[in-house]
Each structure stands twice: as C-alpha cells, then as structure tokens.
Design an enzyme around this catalytic site. Structure first.
Site, mmCIF file in Angstrom:
data_model
loop_
_atom_site.group_PDB
_atom_site.id
_atom_site.type_symbol
_atom_site.label_atom_id
_atom_site.label_comp_id
_atom_site.label_asym_id
_atom_site.label_seq_id
_atom_site.Cartn_x
_atom_site.Cartn_y
_atom_site.Cartn_z
ATOM 1 N N ASP A 401 -23.217 16.306 26.939
ATOM 2 C CA ASP A 401 -23.570 15.438 25.822
ATOM 3 C C ASP A 401 -25.056 15.689 25.549
ATOM 4 O O ASP A 401 -25.808 16.061 26.458
ATOM 5 C CB ASP A 401 -23.331 13.978 26.198
ATOM 6 C CG ASP A 401 -23.712 13.024 25.082
ATOM 7 O OD1 ASP A 401 -23.331 13.287 23.936
ATOM 8 O OD2 ASP A 401 -24.420 12.045 25.369
ATOM 9 N N THR A 403 -27.719 13.635 23.693
ATOM 10 C CA THR A 403 -28.760 12.614 23.762
ATOM 11 C C THR A 403 -28.805 11.940 25.129
ATOM 12 O O THR A 403 -27.801 11.452 25.632
ATOM 13 C CB THR A 403 -28.540 11.554 22.681
ATOM 14 O OG1 THR A 403 -28.480 12.209 21.422
ATOM 15 C CG2 THR A 403 -29.668 10.541 22.681
ATOM 16 N N ASP A 604 -23.840 10.118 29.505
ATOM 17 C CA ASP A 604 -24.479 8.893 29.968
ATOM 18 C C ASP A 604 -24.000 7.630 29.281
ATOM 19 O O ASP A 604 -24.111 6.549 29.830
ATOM 20 C CB ASP A 604 -26.001 8.995 29.786
ATOM 21 C CG ASP A 604 -26.389 8.964 28.313
ATOM 22 O OD1 ASP A 604 -25.697 9.624 27.514
ATOM 23 O OD2 ASP A 604 -27.364 8.277 27.972
#
Length: 750
Positions: A401, A403, A604
């Site tokens: 991922d 960001t 996250d």
C-alpha cells in the site's frame, strides 16, 4: 515490623482480617508512600503488567511498582488518609476474575536442569546405590510420560525416549540415562521459554491500559477507575483525552484522531450519532459517549486477545519434523529388535536405542523458529508464529500500500502559491495562514506552522477564530473575513469562485500534492500544497527484497494514476495499481495468488485489512489500524519500512537452518545407527556422539536468532504501538483525493 492494614489509622475503614478475600500487610508507610506485602503476587503466570495498570486506576494513586518475586508492591499516592484506606480495601477485595494470567500453568524453570547437571557431576563420587536411586528419581517423569503415551497414543517419540533412558538406567549406565534426559529437558525448556517470551511481549504490546474515565452519575460528571465503567454509561471526553470505550456520540462535536486505531491520518469530525472507537484521541471539541463496549469487549481489547492467541499454531515444517520423528520411532525400535535377534547383544541394542532422531529433528525446528521470533521482536519485527516465518520465506511477490507504507505519512509544505500577489505576497500568505492555524492541532496546521517557523515569518494579528468542524477555519484580519480550508468548504459552502485557478490546482494535484485554499475578503488569494514524503528507506528496502529473492514488487493506491506511476518508477517497482477503492486491494492480491504467486501485502489502514488477510503473509506498519495489526501475520514495531526486508531475510535464515539441520540430523544419526548395530560403537560412545550432535544442531538452531548483517542495528527498545506519539500521523488515500476533483473526499480542516 510489618503492620496489619487495619493499623494504618484508627479512622481507616478497613474490613476485619477474617473477612478479607486477600491478605494485605503494610510493610512500610510514609505520608505519600505505601509498601505492601501481597501473597497473591505468588500466583503462577500472574500478569503483573495488567495488575500494575489496574492499581494505577485507583483514585489518588500516582505510581505503582511491583516486585512479584518478593510479593511486594510500592504505591505512591496523594497522601490522603482516605486514599490509603481505599487502596488497602480494594486490594483486600480484589477478585480472582479481575486478575489476568498469561498462557500456561507456570513459568518454565531452569532449576530441574541445574539439579540434573549437578547430579551428573556428583555421580562419580556418590555411592552406587544412592546414585542409581537419584537418577531413577530424576528420569521418572519422562519414563512415566512414555508409559502414559504408550497407552494413550500408541508407540510415539515419548515411548522411545522413555525406553532409551530406562534401558540405560536398568543396565547401570546411569550417567548415560541422565545425560539423555537432561538433553531432552533442555530442548523443552528452550522451546517453552522462547515461545513464552514472544507471547508475553505481544500481549503487553497490544493490551490497552486506560487509567480512568469521566462519566455522568446522578447528573454530575465524576472521575472513576476504568474498571468501574459499564455499558450504557455516558462517558465524557474532552480535548487531548483518550476515548476509553466503544460507543456512539450522545451529544457534542469533536475532531477525533483515530490514527492509532483505524490508520486514518487526518482527524475526523464526530457528532451526535457517530460511532467512536476506544483508543482514539479527541483533538478538539467535547463529546459525551454512550458506552456500548467496555473493558475486554472493546475493539482494541478483542484484537489484543486475538493476537495473543495467534502464536500457538505450528508451522508445516515443525509438524513435518515432529511427524517424521514419530514415524521413525518404529524404525528405531525395529532396528533394536533386529540387532538383538541377530546378535543377542544387549549392549548393541542399547547403543541403537540411544541413537534416535527425535531430539535433533523434533526440537531443532521449534527452537529455531521461537528464537527467531523472540529476536525479531527485540529488533522491531513482531512475527505471529512459525507459519508466518515459513510463509514469508516462500514469498515471491510483495505488494505495498502506498500511503503510510512507502511514504512516511508526515505532511510537509511543498508550494505556497499566491493567487493575488498584488494583495498578498508568498511570505504574507504563509504568515497569515500560520498565525491562524497555530491555534489548531490538526496535522495540516502543524505543517503550516512549522514552515512559517523555518522561514521566520511575523505574526499576523487576527480576531477570534471560528472552527467549522470538518471543513476549516474562519476569522477576520484587517476587517476582512479570512477562510482557510478545503476546496469543498470555500467553493460549495462559501461560494468562493475557484475556477480561474483550476490550472494551478490541477498542476499541483498531478504531482501528488494535497491542497489547502485561502480566501481573503471573499476572494481566493492562495493555495498551499502539501505532500506526504517518500520514506528515506523505501528504495533500499526494495533493493534488499530483490536481493532476498523477491521477484515482483507492486504498489496499490487510491491516488491518481499519473502520480502513482511516477512514484513507482522512482523506486523501480514492477507494477502499480492506482485509483483503487479499498475493496479492490484484496481482489488484486487474490488474483496474484490465483496466478500462482506467493504474496506478502504491506499496509496500515483499516481498509487494508481484507488485503492483509487475503495475502499469504500480511505485514502491518506500526501506526496501522488495530484491525490491520490483528489481521496481519507480521507487525512492524518500529516506524521503518526496512523491517519488511529484515523479516524476509530473517525468515530465510531460520528456514535454511531448519532444513540443513534436518538433513544433518538424518545423515549423522543414520550413520551412527549403522556403526552401532555392527558393534563398533558402545553405549557411552553412542550417547556421547548422538547427544553431542543434537547439542550442536540445537546450538546452530539458536543461532537463527541472529539477524542477518543487513538488518544492521543492535536491538532497540521497543515503543509499544498503543503508546506511539500522537503527533505522528498518516495521510490516507481519502486525503490524497483532495488534491484532485473529488470534493466530497475533502480533508478535515480545523
């Protein structure tokens, strides 16, 4: 001389001794300090950390220090007599249900190993009869386990172990029998201690420890210990305070930072009817929450319990090794019987039976895996069990991922664009924005204020600030209204015309930047662009993963395609999927698996949980959502992407050692079987060579706990995830959408 608790003072309301549930003795008392003796601290596997937190919740308690070995607790308090009395009373009436216990019945003890070692050294000087009796007493537990296993499970490794040491002892070879038993017990001890070390570290790392809460009782707001909060209570939370329960906002408006729970970087507006999650923080505003889940039922507590249990699974390699050892039991017994029938030499039979695969094969894998898990945790990589190590060693595709993973998540000002330079210069625009935003705790505001400090801009006087929750700020400067916020706020709510500045906004957006608009006197006067910076270690992590055998590196993001592709190209990634919805990530990971790839996903946020669960290995960043951490197989404890490469290299090291140990154990012990069966190896030599080989392989398995040199650093102190600084926030995909035309996804601006 210790005093009974009732002797603290004549005015203290303490239950009589015969009514107490727990014995509490005051060993020493000073005006603001109590040292108490608590026999309950001797209970096996008592979670001392949880008890410390529980006592800290008592009103008036300022510090708690527990020494379980001495059954002692030292409590600092406010000095009030009522506080002392209340502390003693609550400890006396502390119920067993309130306490927490770690997995298992008792801590593994090294004492039996030390006693066996002492007996081994003393055997040569002890009378023969006494020595033999002591050896039988020492090996009796393993012999009895073998007998029980024979009737309960049939022929097993336990039966072989019992037979081997029993034959040696029966033939008067007490030293050999005891040495064999000592070696087996050492392997058991190593496995149990390393596994429990990882379990205990994990449970303390993720267990939420709120101290107290403000609730409404009889129309008054009172402070109570967290343990006294119940479902249905109205909990009051103000700015800067931790939300202690899962529930729904009863009334009030607030900006809530949920980064530690959901992974959302930008605080979100909460008002009546909105759900809130325990562990998030109110950054501004004031809300009352109707508690729906408290204590062990909160989201964070349930996730902690889930993760605490996740280390119990054995890897396929461990199961294969154990099954192999069990399968070879009949082979070993058969060889012993054949040797006896062919030679009639009981000494040769003893030699054969003293050589078995069980110690080296059965113990090498769990020792290597558990040791690696423990060392990895000290290095900032929390691995949730042997299956995760094994799966990560097979990964050929890593999916990131963007960001908060490849990027750091800390906002920084990249551009300050005066739209009417004749009215406001760049310096004046920044100075005015910073003077207004310095009253906010929002991460965007912090970035603006930091930029102004670095440039040394002057303060701009302004009137009182009105906060438009979830939109922006409003005030007046030199008699003119000033608005700072998202495009959605200025254009749709305040009717500020922004079309003339479309090209400038689009150009900044194309570079992956989010935009903050400034209006003065009813006109747009400035754009402030911010961007989440690429992690300094991202490029090096990519290189290390390739060197460790990862064939494909892919990035997923909700960001625009152009800026996502530019970032992927700068890192040398093999593929990028952009403009994704949260549910798309799991589908892409599943498609990669369907195509035959062994995948790891690194993310996250709460929207990463499906992808983390879908991948062969899920890896969660340290500031990720609790649900992401619960779903993941590996959790990074340090905010460094290099932990992904560390974990990959460590898993390969552990599996390489396990496989090579397996081959060595089979080869060496097979050779010893042959030599022993033809009479060239006596029992003492057989036991010495076999046990020496096992010790060597176990020592090599323990060396798996040493991280590869590329991991770089010495072990560091680990900051628990739930205690990570609140000022470090992530910018999520929703925030990035602000830089484009998705006005409905505008960031929350104070």
């Amino acid at each position: 001389m210790p005093l009974e608790a009732s002797a603290l003072s004549s005015g203290d309301n303490v239950q009589p001794l015969h009514q107490r549930r727990n014995t509490v003795v005051v060993a020493h008392a000073s005006p603001k300090r109590l040292r108490l003796k608590l026999p309950l601290l001797r209970q096996p596997r008592l979670d001392v950390g949880h008890l410390t937190s529980h006592i800290s919740e008592f009103d008036g308690v300022e510090s708690v220090r527990i020494n379980a070995a001495a059954s002692s607790v030292v409590i600092g308090h406010d000095g009030e007599a009522a506080t002392r009395s209340a502390i003693v009373h609550r400890l006396e009436t502390l119920s067993h249900d309130t306490l927490r216990f770690l997995n298992g019945d008792s801590e593994p003890s090294i004492t039996p190993l030390a006693l066996r070692a002492a007996l081994l050294l003393a055997l040569p000087v002890l009378p023969a009869t006494l020595g033999k009796a002591l050896v039988w007493g020492a090996i009796a537990p393993r012999v009895l386990r073998g007998v029980w296993s024979l009737f309960a499970k049939g022929v097993s490794v336990e039966v072989l172990d019992a037979t081997a040491i029993s034959l040696g002892a029966a033939q008067g070879r007490t030293g050999t029998a005891l040495l064999t038993d000592e070696l087996m017990a050492t392997g058991d001890y190593l496995e149990e201690t390393t596994e429990r070390h990882s379990e205990d570290l994990l449970s303390h790392l993720l267990y939420p420890h709120p101290a107290s809460a403000w609730i409404v009782r009889d129309e008054e707001v009172v402070k109570v210990p967290f343990s006294d909060v119940h479902t249905g209570d109205i909990v009051v939370v103000g700015a800067g305070e931790l939300i202690p329960v899962d529930g729904v906002v009863h009334d009030g408006v607030a900006q809530v930072n949920q980064a530690s729970v959901t992974g959302e970087s930008v605080p979100v507006g909460k008002e009546t009817g909105d759900q809130v999650i325990a562990g998030s923080v109110v950054e501004s505003g004031h809300i009352r929450i109707e508690a729906h889940h408290v204590g062990d039922e909160t989201t964070t507590a349930r996730i902690a319990a889930f993760i605490h249990e996740s280390l119990t699974a054995k890897s396929d390699t461990e199961r294969v090794a154990e099954d192999f050892a069990n399968q070879r039991v009949l082979t070993t017994l058969g060889l012993g019987l054949a040797t006896f029938l062919l030679t009639g030499d009981i000494t040769r039979v003893m030699s054969v039976l003293l050589i078995d695969y069980s110690c080296a094969v059965k113990l090498s894998a769990p020792v290597a895996i558990r040791s690696m898990m423990s060392e990895a945790a000290n290095r900032g990589v929390l691995i949730k069990g042997g299956p995760s190590i094994e799966a990560l060693s097979k990964v050929d595709t890593v999916v990131f991922d963007k960001t908060g993973t490849l990027t750091r998540g800390d906002l920084a000002i990249t551009d300050i664009v005066p739209l009417m330079p004749e009215l406001l210069s760049e310096e004046r625009l920044l100075a005015m924005a910073a003077s207004i935003e310095e009253h906010s705790r929002h991460p965007v505001a912090a970035a603006i204020v930091q930029a102004a400090r670095e440039r040394g801009t002057d303060h701009v006087a302004h009137e009182d600030i009105d906060v438009e929750i979830a939109h922006g700020l409003r005030t007046r400067v030199d008699g003119q209204e000033v608005l700072i916020g998202s495009r959605h706020f200025l254009q749709d709510h305040e009717n500020i015309d922004l079309h003339a500045h479309e090209d400038a906004a689009r150009a900044l957006s194309a570079e992956g930047k989010m935009l903050l608009y400034v209006a003065f006197g009813g006109q747009a006067v400035g754009l402030i662009a911010l961007r989440d910076e690429l992690r300094a270690e991202s490029a090096d992590t990519v290189k290390r993963l390739r060197a460790a055998g990862v064939e494909r590196l892919i990035m997923l993001t909700g960001d625009r395609k152009e800026r996502a592709e530019a970032l992927a190209a700068s890192l040398g990634l093999d593929g990028v999927f952009a403009e994704l919805q949260p549910e798309d990530k799991a589908e892409i990971v599943q498609k990669l698996r369907d195509d035959g790839h062994h995948t790891a996903f690194v993310g996250d946020g709460i929207n990463d949980a499906p992808a983390l669960a879908t991948a062969d290995v899920g890896i969660a960043m340290p500031r990720g959502a609790d649900i992401a951490r619960a779903t993941a197989d590996i959790v990074l404890l340090q905010d460094c992407l290099g932990g992904v490469a560390d974990a990959r290299e460590a898993s390969q090291t552990a599996m390489d050692i396990i496989r090579s140990n397996f081959r060595a154990a089979i080869g060496v012990n097979t050779g010893l079987y042959v030599v022993a069966s033809i009479g060239w190896l006596g029992p003492v030599a057989a036991a010495t060579l076999h046990n020496g080989t096992t010790l060597g392989l176990l020592a090599r398995a323990l060396s798996a706990s040493r991280f590869p040199e590329s991991a770089g650093e010495e072990p560091r102190d680990i900051t628990p995830v739930d205690e990570a600084p609140q000022d470090k926030v992530l910018v999520d995909e929703t925030s990035e959408a602000v830089a484009g035309d998705n006005h409905n996804a505008a960031p929350t601006i104070h």
